[in-house]
Motif scaffolding. Structure first.
Motif, PDB file in Angstrom:
ATOM      1  N   ASP A 275      -6.997   1.911   2.472  1.00  0.00           N
ATOM      2  CA  ASP A 275      -5.806   2.074   1.648  1.00  0.00           C
ATOM      3  C   ASP A 275      -6.124   2.298   0.181  1.00  0.00           C
ATOM      4  O   ASP A 275      -5.245   2.582  -0.608  1.00  0.00           O
TER       5      ASP A 275
ATOM      6  N   LEU B  92      -2.918   0.597  -4.296  1.00  0.00           N
ATOM      7  CA  LEU B  92      -2.428  -0.734  -3.937  1.00  0.00           C
ATOM      8  C   LEU B  92      -1.692  -1.351  -5.126  1.00  0.00           C
ATOM      9  O   LEU B  92      -2.037  -1.109  -6.272  1.00  0.00           O
TER      10      LEU B  92
ATOM     11  N   SER C  41       0.841  -1.187   0.000  1.00  0.00           N
ATOM     12  CA  SER C  41       0.000   0.000   0.000  1.00  0.00           C
ATOM     13  C   SER C  41       0.877   1.238   0.000  1.00  0.00           C
ATOM     14  O   SER C  41       1.930   1.258   0.622  1.00  0.00           O
TER      15      SER C  41
ATOM     16  N   LEU D 123      -8.897  -3.734   3.340  1.00  0.00           N
ATOM     17  CA  LEU D 123      -7.972  -2.662   2.972  1.00  0.00           C
ATOM     18  C   LEU D 123      -8.680  -1.414   2.466  1.00  0.00           C
ATOM     19  O   LEU D 123      -8.104  -0.608   1.747  1.00  0.00           O
TER      20      LEU D 123
ATOM     21  N   LYS E 114      -0.065   3.944   1.283  1.00  0.00           N
ATOM     22  CA  LYS E 114      -0.457   4.737   2.440  1.00  0.00           C
ATOM     23  C   LYS E 114       0.100   4.163   3.739  1.00  0.00           C
ATOM     24  O   LYS E 114       0.621   4.871   4.585  1.00  0.00           O
ATOM     25  N   SER E 115      -0.017   2.833   3.896  1.00  0.00           N
ATOM     26  CA  SER E 115       0.405   2.258   5.165  1.00  0.00           C
ATOM     27  C   SER E 115       1.115   0.942   4.936  1.00  0.00           C
ATOM     28  O   SER E 115       1.164   0.428   3.834  1.00  0.00           O
TER      29      SER E 115
END
Length: 809
Positions: free
Chosen positions: A276, A313, A236, A273, A238-239
């Motif tokens: 994300d 993703l 991801s 997810l 983002k995280s």
RNA sequence: GCCGGCGUGGUGGAAUUGGUAGACACGCAGGACUUAAAAUCCUGUGGCAGUAAUGCCGUAUCGGUUCAAGUCCGAUCGCCGGUACCA
């Protein structure tokens, strides 16, 4: 005396019943023969002509076997649970028990009136508590072995029947029974783990005598494919996430060509997810449309693939660490494989189309095709695959799987199309599932001593709109005590599907009244396997698969035998008849109003005529249209047979008649064994036409004819047999032998061809060898000379008993 | 789309599995019996030409193998059944 079918048929049906003529004897020294036909669902409309076709065929076979000295088991019963009875109950507010009993009586009357040689002492009905006690017992044994489990899942929900359906019962997105709309609905269901037996269900086909097409249908349904499961890590933007996507592929050798991934809209990772995914609202919209679609809509979208990329993703290809995009698309199904695919557009046509549409790289990794035109799905040499380059597909597969297993990135695996079997129905007219739910102890089986769990009386047979079974309304029955902690507990309110009673019934026939156990093992050992099972084409896949599965399970727990030759298979031979269509060749159906009820024909012409017509109308395995005039033709034939009796005297048998009767015995016998009933009947017609021309008929010849006619027209045959002075039924009387030499014509007429055209024919003694003198004789024949003219004979071919062929130039 | 099966007279279908295509039955036509009809019996019945003998054509279509093909091989068309985005 005129032929009076109804009178003699009633007489002999009573005789057979009074004398138990067709009783099968346990442990008898004669060789056993177990012939089986599919027992009917006793509908309100009564037997139809299709039932009669199947039953007459097996009746003919069994009657012949009995005459040949076999100890024959030919049983009948009723498969009486099911939706039509329940729907009728809802409509008329009559208890299904009552309508079912009435219908069964009607069916039995019709079956007896057709003169089938069933052993009625072994009659069973799946709705009888003494029978379904053991249907429930089997369920409990499966539960104990971990093969029955409860699971909450998306099931197919028929909006019209208000009932959950197995995948197998959904045909093209619609309910198999009513054609109603099928949607997805989450529901707690009892499941049977038939997938545990998938390999055995395929392997077992090897040694049994089923039509090849049936075997193929069975194994295609199981749909075994070998391949690999491979893990792709998800990354991801983002995280930090530690999710993985598992894919199933039959072509792990194309792994280097994976340029994107596709997941099914139902895949749980989408929820996990959510935060994300940058374009989550767009994705959610797509998912909503996709899940709303029924399967039929999903499939009918002109093959145009739709999908949306999950922004934010990426998936990481485990072998080359490449980051590739992930799409959600409804052409990937949650129900097959893992619900995720690695897309290799160069070597899979659907992926190729998708990649073209969304402009994704198409990377060739197997050489041999032209990937600018279409995906290359064949095997070939590997390219663009780093250290695996140059390998043949098979070798590549082995090496890459080994590599993935070493690195713990994947493993060899086998995937099946076959799903576990949803065994719950939220309906009334079925076997209650014998389970109890205790809040403390969980799901427990009803103690075996308490079986059967009888179906309780309720006033309202309608399933609740929430989809709950009508049994939830039987509160007194519902509340019970836990078999373990004795606390209060509740019964399972779902009932079993229609298949439950019919997948083991053939076992019960071998010991139908046993109240101690499902079957006495000694009796099962004597009678099983079923030697010959005939039924409808429409049952070649599911019913056969389910009953084979249940038999294998029962063999595993030692209730029924494993056989020396065919192992744990229940049926050594399976055949299927073609459908009977209405006049004009259209399918019979209630809505078209062209259903043919045999009752009228039985009254007008008698059972023997109907039986022979059903056998004579055409090849047994093909569909064929009913023709009233054809029935009449058979009736004429039987009248002619009947009238022959007046000419029977003691006399010498002429050579021609001797030859014809032996030929007929041979042909009729062989044709029965091969289910070529139509030609067996026509041979008897030829014989009868010849006898009809004689002024007197030898008694010996006529007796033999009566015996070969008997399986087809048993009533008339018995009557004539008696008139010939015999005291006992011919049912166990010896099937006549034939003499091979007498069955052979001593003269043959063969054609004479000149340059491939038949110009003449000649009668020769049977087995006349080619000879020079014969050749000279042939070449001197007038017609031959005329056709040769002045040309030169370059070749003279004489194939014994077949043809003479002259080539001239 | 894929898998399986099939394609023969006016109709249902036969053809010893490569050896006289159309058995057997239905229908139809003509005749006998009957006041008449039904039932029954007899005769004929793939197409075209011919009074006939006979000839030509003919097993969905086209091509091939063979002394010989409804049957075997290749392609095409059509029908039926199964299955369906199966990774």
């Amino acid at each position: 005396m005129k032929y009076q079918a109804n009178k003699i048929e009633k007489k002999w049906q009573k005789y057979w019943e009074d004398n138990n003529t067709f009783e099968a004897k346990d442990y008898d020294k004669r060789e056993k023969f177990y012939g089986l036909v599919e027992f009917p669902f006793p509908s309100g409309e009564g037997l139809h002509t299709g039932h009669l076709r199947s039953y007459t065929a097996m009746d003919v076979i069994c009657r012949k076997k009995r005459m040949q000295g076999f100890n024959v088991l030919f049983p009948m019963g009723m498969d009486a649970f099911g939706l039509p009875a329940e729907n009728y109950a809802i409509k008329t507010n009559t208890h299904p028990q009552i309508t079912t009993r009435k219908n069964i009586d009607n069916f039995v009357r019709q079956l007896k009136g057709t003169g089938f040689a069933f052993d009625w002492s072994r009659f069973i009905s799946t709705t009888d508590p003494e029978y379904y006690k053991w249907t429930q017992w089997i369920f409990i044994q499966m539960f104990k072995k971990g093969l029955a489990y409860k699971s909450s899942e998306n099931i197919n929900w028929c909006t019209s029947c208000k009932i959950g359906l197995a995948n197998e019962e959904v045909v093209a997105g619609a309910c198999e029974r009513c054609g109603g709309e099928v949607i997805k609905k989450e529901k707690e269901q009892w499941m049977l783990k038939i997938t545990d037996y998938a390999d055995r269900l395929i392997d077992g086909l090897d040694n049994i005598n089923f039509l090849e097409t049936i075997k193929k249908q069975q194994s295609d349904w199981i749909g075994k494919s070998e391949g690999a499961e491979i893990q792709f890590k998800v990354k991801s933007q983002k995280s930090k996430v530690s999710e993985e996507l598992k894919v199933f592929t039959t072509r792990p050798d194309t792994l280097f060509g994976a340029t994107f991934m596709v997941i099914a809209p139902e895949h749980p990772i989408l929820r996990k997810l959510e935060s994300d995914i940058k374009n989550i609202s767009e994705i959610k919209e797509y998912i909503e449309i996709a899940t709303k679609k029924t399967d039929i809509e999903r499939a009918s979208e002109d093959k145009a693939k739709t999908g949306i990329e999950l922004k934010g993703l990426k998936a990481i290809n485990p072998v080359n660490k490449e980051e590739i995009p992930i799409f959600v698309a409804d052409y990937v199904m949650m129900g097959y494989g893992t619900g995720v695919i690695m897309a290799v557009p160069a070597h899979d046509q659907r992926d190729w189309e998708f990649a073209k549409k969304y402009n994704i790289e198409i990377r060739e990794v197997i050489s041999g095709g032209d990937i600018s035109q279409a995906a290359y799905i064949e095997e070939g040499l590997a390219i663009n695959s780093e250290k695996f380059n140059g390998l043949e597909t098979e070798e590549f597969k082995e090496k890459i799987i080994k590599y993935l297993e070493d690195k713990k990135l994947g493993k060899a695996t086998v995937n099946y199309k076959l799903h576990d079997w949803i065994f719950s129905r939220q309906r009334y007219w079925g076997e209650p599932i014998p389970m109890i739910n205790c809040t403390k102890c969980g799901w427990l089986p009803v103690p075996e001593d308490d079986l059967p769990v009888e179906l309780p009386q309720v006033d309202d047979f309608r399933p609740g709109d929430d989809g709950e079974s009508p049994l939830t309304k039987a509160t007194e029955w519902l509340n019970t005590t836990c078999p373990k902690c004795k606390g209060s507990a509740k019964r399972e309110t779902d009932v079993m599907p229609n298949w439950a009673g019919s997948n083991w019934y053939f076992i019960r026939y071998t010991d139908p009244k046993n109240d101690k156990e499902l079957v006495d093992r000694k009796k099962a050992d004597y009678w099983l396997p079923v030697d010959w099972y005939n039924g409808g084409m429409e049952h070649n896949t599911l019913h056969l698969l389910y009953s084979r599965f249940v038999y294998k399970f029962l063999a595993d727990i030692n209730v029924v035998p494993k056989h020396k030759d065919i192992g744990d298979e229940p049926y050594s031979k399976r055949t299927a008849q073609g459908m009977i269509l209405g006049e004009g060749g259209v399918k019979m159906s209630k809505s078209k109003g062209n259903v043919i009820n045999p009752d009228g024909y039985l009254d007008k012409y008698g059972a023997d005529t109907v039986r022979i017509y059903e056998m004579f109308m055409g090849p047994f395995d093909q569909s064929i249209a009913w023709d009233d005039k054809g029935v009449n033709g058979v009736y004429r034939f039987l009248n002619k047979v009947w009238d022959l009796q007046d000419k029977v005297v003691e006399k010498e048998i002429s050579k021609e008649v001797q030859n014809l009767i032996h030929k007929s015995i041979k042909k009729v016998g062989e044709d029965i064994d091969n289910m070529r009933f139509n030609t067996a009947v026509s041979q008897m017609m030829i014989l009868v036409n010849a006898l009809d021309k004689e002024s007197e008929i030898s008694k010996e010849v006529f007796e033999r004819f009566v015996l070969i006619l008997a399986p087809f027209a048993p009533h008339m045959a018995e009557e004539m047999w008696q008139a010939l002075g015999n005291k006992n039924s011919l049912a166990s009387f010896a099937w006549p032998d034939y003499d091979k030499n007498l069955a052979q014509d001593d003269k043959v007429i063969i054609g004479i061809q000149v340059n491939g055209k038949v110009r003449d024919d000649i009668e020769l003694d049977f087995d006349t060898e080619p000879s020079e003198s014969l050749q000279a004789e042939i070449l001197a024949r007038e017609k031959v000379v005329r056709n040769i003219k002045d040309k030169e004979v370059v070749k003279f071919i004489h194939i014994r008993n077949k043809i003479i062929s002259i080539v001239v130039k």
